[in-house]
Design a protein around this motif. Structure first.
Motif, short mmCIF file in Angstrom:
data_model
loop_
_atom_site.label_atom_id
_atom_site.label_comp_id
_atom_site.label_asym_id
_atom_site.label_seq_id
_atom_site.Cartn_x
_atom_site.Cartn_y
_atom_site.Cartn_z
N PRO A 161 2.61 5.12 34.10
CA PRO A 161 3.09 5.03 32.42
C PRO A 161 4.11 5.94 32.03
CG PRO A 161 0.60 4.60 32.45
CD PRO A 161 1.21 5.15 33.93
N ARG A 162 4.23 7.27 32.78
CA ARG A 162 4.81 8.00 32.30
C ARG A 162 6.38 7.88 32.50
NH1 ARG A 162 6.88 11.62 35.94
NH2 ARG A 162 6.10 11.46 38.12
N LEU A 163 6.64 6.99 33.33
CA LEU A 163 8.29 6.84 33.65
C LEU A 163 8.47 5.86 32.66
CD1 LEU A 163 7.83 5.86 37.53
CD2 LEU A 163 8.64 7.86 36.47
N GLU A 164 7.71 4.83 32.01
CA GLU A 164 8.16 3.99 30.76
C GLU A 164 8.12 4.95 29.59
OE1 GLU A 164 6.13 -0.30 32.16
OE2 GLU A 164 4.99 1.22 31.06
N ASN A 165 7.36 5.83 29.39
CA ASN A 165 7.33 6.70 28.46
C ASN A 165 8.60 7.63 28.40
OD1 ASN A 165 4.89 5.80 27.47
ND2 ASN A 165 3.67 7.40 28.50
N VAL A 166 8.98 8.02 29.53
CA VAL A 166 10.20 8.87 29.43
C VAL A 166 11.29 8.01 29.19
CG1 VAL A 166 11.87 10.06 31.24
CG2 VAL A 166 9.57 10.64 31.10
N SER A 167 11.35 7.00 29.67
CA SER A 167 12.67 5.90 29.32
C SER A 167 12.72 5.67 27.88
CB SER A 167 12.48 4.44 29.98
OG SER A 167 13.21 3.54 29.68
N ARG A 168 11.71 5.35 27.28
CA ARG A 168 11.73 5.11 25.61
C ARG A 168 12.09 6.48 24.88
NH1 ARG A 168 6.66 2.53 27.00
NH2 ARG A 168 6.64 0.20 27.32
N SER A 169 11.51 7.54 25.70
CA SER A 169 11.96 8.94 25.07
C SER A 169 13.54 8.99 24.95
CB SER A 169 11.08 10.06 25.48
OG SER A 169 11.74 10.40 26.64
N LEU A 170 14.26 8.65 25.88
CA LEU A 170 15.57 8.65 25.81
C LEU A 170 16.19 7.37 25.14
CD1 LEU A 170 15.83 9.57 29.77
CD2 LEU A 170 15.95 11.24 27.68
N GLY A 171 15.70 6.91 24.47
CA GLY A 171 16.16 5.98 23.60
C GLY A 171 16.21 4.72 24.05
N ALA A 172 15.81 4.43 25.23
CA ALA A 172 15.68 2.94 25.69
C ALA A 172 14.50 2.04 24.86
CB ALA A 172 15.40 2.69 27.15
N GLY A 173 14.79 0.83 24.74
CA GLY A 173 13.77 -0.04 23.95
C GLY A 173 12.80 -0.54 24.82
N SER A 174 11.72 -1.27 24.44
CA SER A 174 10.88 -2.04 25.20
C SER A 174 11.29 -2.93 26.08
CB SER A 174 9.78 -2.66 24.42
OG SER A 174 9.01 -1.71 23.51
N ALA A 176 14.69 -2.95 27.31
CA ALA A 176 15.60 -2.12 28.39
C ALA A 176 14.71 -1.42 29.12
CB ALA A 176 16.48 -1.35 27.65
N THR A 177 13.64 -0.80 28.80
CA THR A 177 12.49 -0.09 29.98
C THR A 177 11.89 -1.17 30.66
OG1 THR A 177 11.90 1.67 27.96
CG2 THR A 177 10.32 1.17 29.87
N LEU A 183 10.35 -3.54 35.97
CA LEU A 183 10.67 -4.82 36.86
C LEU A 183 10.98 -4.28 38.22
CD1 LEU A 183 10.88 -7.86 36.93
CD2 LEU A 183 13.03 -7.86 36.34
N PRO A 184 12.30 -3.42 38.38
CA PRO A 184 12.59 -2.87 39.60
C PRO A 184 11.46 -2.33 40.52
CG PRO A 184 14.31 -2.35 37.82
CD PRO A 184 12.78 -2.97 37.26
N LEU A 185 10.46 -1.79 39.82
CA LEU A 185 9.49 -0.89 40.62
C LEU A 185 8.47 -2.15 40.99
CD1 LEU A 185 9.29 2.31 38.80
CD2 LEU A 185 10.22 1.82 41.00
N CYS A 186 8.27 -3.04 40.42
CA CYS A 186 7.21 -3.94 40.75
C CYS A 186 7.69 -5.40 41.00
CB CYS A 186 5.91 -4.07 39.55
SG CYS A 186 6.71 -4.76 38.02
N TRP A 187 8.89 -5.63 41.41
CA TRP A 187 9.27 -7.06 41.36
C TRP A 187 8.64 -7.53 42.83
CZ3 TRP A 187 11.68 -8.46 46.05
CH2 TRP A 187 12.29 -7.48 46.83
N ARG A 188 8.51 -6.60 43.84
CA ARG A 188 7.81 -7.29 44.94
C ARG A 188 6.37 -7.86 44.81
NH1 ARG A 188 9.00 -3.76 50.36
NH2 ARG A 188 8.00 -5.68 51.26
N TYR A 189 5.52 -7.12 43.93
CA TYR A 189 4.27 -7.66 43.49
C TYR A 189 4.45 -9.02 42.83
CZ TYR A 189 2.09 -3.30 44.36
OH TYR A 189 1.68 -2.03 45.03
#
Length: 263
Positions: A161-174, A176-177, A183-189
């Motif tokens: 979850p920290r990866l998503e939290n970092v993305s949001r802390s840098l200004g990305a919305g839900s 965009a995150t 999605l790029p990290l779990c597309w194979r699942y």
């Protein structure tokens, strides 16, 4: 003496594993080798067979696409949130895996009956469930959805979850995150989930014959030919279904991911 019990245990394990594999492989091998080439080629050129196989494939693909669209938000919500009743929701999502298949057909027809408000709304929109391709897709979506949701949920849970939290802390919305990180990290699942959803949908029979005996999907056609003409004319259709199912599970094994979580 300790060596002898160990060897006996290993022999029992190996023999048990072999028996299970043979129990699966021998009946399938018998079906695959039963039709002659002439009968198999005749079946492959049969317009009704090709039409039913195409209907099974296309309806299953449609159901899997719908599962992707609507199941992904549910999978994300279940993976990232804790709330009262979560186990109940997860159990409800898994329920179509366990309940008898004819119950699925009866439940869908009960919901969409003209005697219900929902059924009358569908009729006013020109949507028919009984005996239509729409009804087939609805059934396949119902039975295949748990497989997609569970696979996608596992993929999302594997992402820290920290990866998503970092993305949001840098200004990305839900949004965009999700599209840039999750999605790029779990597309194979998710792709595995889509394949599992399609594989489950292609095999559906019990609910289909209640909701839409016609138009015929491949399992229904095979059943009809068995009841009307016996094994000779049902076995070639079974061969096609076995090969299609094997293809799906080869894809599934190819796309399987290691167990490690993303750090």
């Amino acid at each position: 003496m300790r060596g002898l019990p160990g060897r006996i245990f290993q022999a029992w394990m190996g023999l048990s594993a072999l028996l299970v594999v043979l129990f699966i492989a021998i009946p399938l091998a018998k079906v695959l080798t039963a039709p002659t080439w002439d009968v198999l080629l005749e079946t492959l050129s049969d317009a009704d067979v090709l039409k039913s196989v195409w209907l099974s494939m296309s309806a299953s693909a449609t159901a899997a696409f719908i599962a992707f669209l609507f199941g992904t938000p549910l999978a994300y919500f279940l993976a990232r949130h804790q709330f009262p009743g979560k186990k109940v929701v997860e159990s409800l999502v898994d329920l179509p895996i366990m309940i008898p298949h004819p119950v699925v057909g009866i439940a869908l027809l009960s919901l969409t009956s003209p005697h219900t408000g929902f059924g009358r709304m569908l009729q006013s929109m020109g949507i028919e469930i009984m005996g239509t391709r729409t009804g087939i897709v609805a059934v396949l979506f119902f039975v295949g959805m748990p497989f997609y949701v569970n696979a996608a949920k596992s993929g999302i849970e594997s992402i820290a979850p920290r990866l998503e939290n970092v993305s949001r802390s840098l200004g990305a919305g839900s949004a965009a995150t999700f599209f840039r990180i999750t999605l790029p990290l779990c597309w194979r699942y998710m792709l595995v989930g889509i394949i599992m959803c399609m594989a489950r949908a292609i095999s559906e029979f019990g609910a289909i014959i209640i909701v839409a005996y016609h138009p015929m999907v491949a399992p229904v056609l095979m059943y009809e030919r068995f009841t009307a003409f016996g094994l000779k004319y049902s076995q070639p259709v079974a061969v096609i279904l076995i090969l299609v199912s094997m293809l799906f599970f080869l894809l599934l094994r190819t796309l399987s991911l290691p167990k490690e979580k993303t750090e």
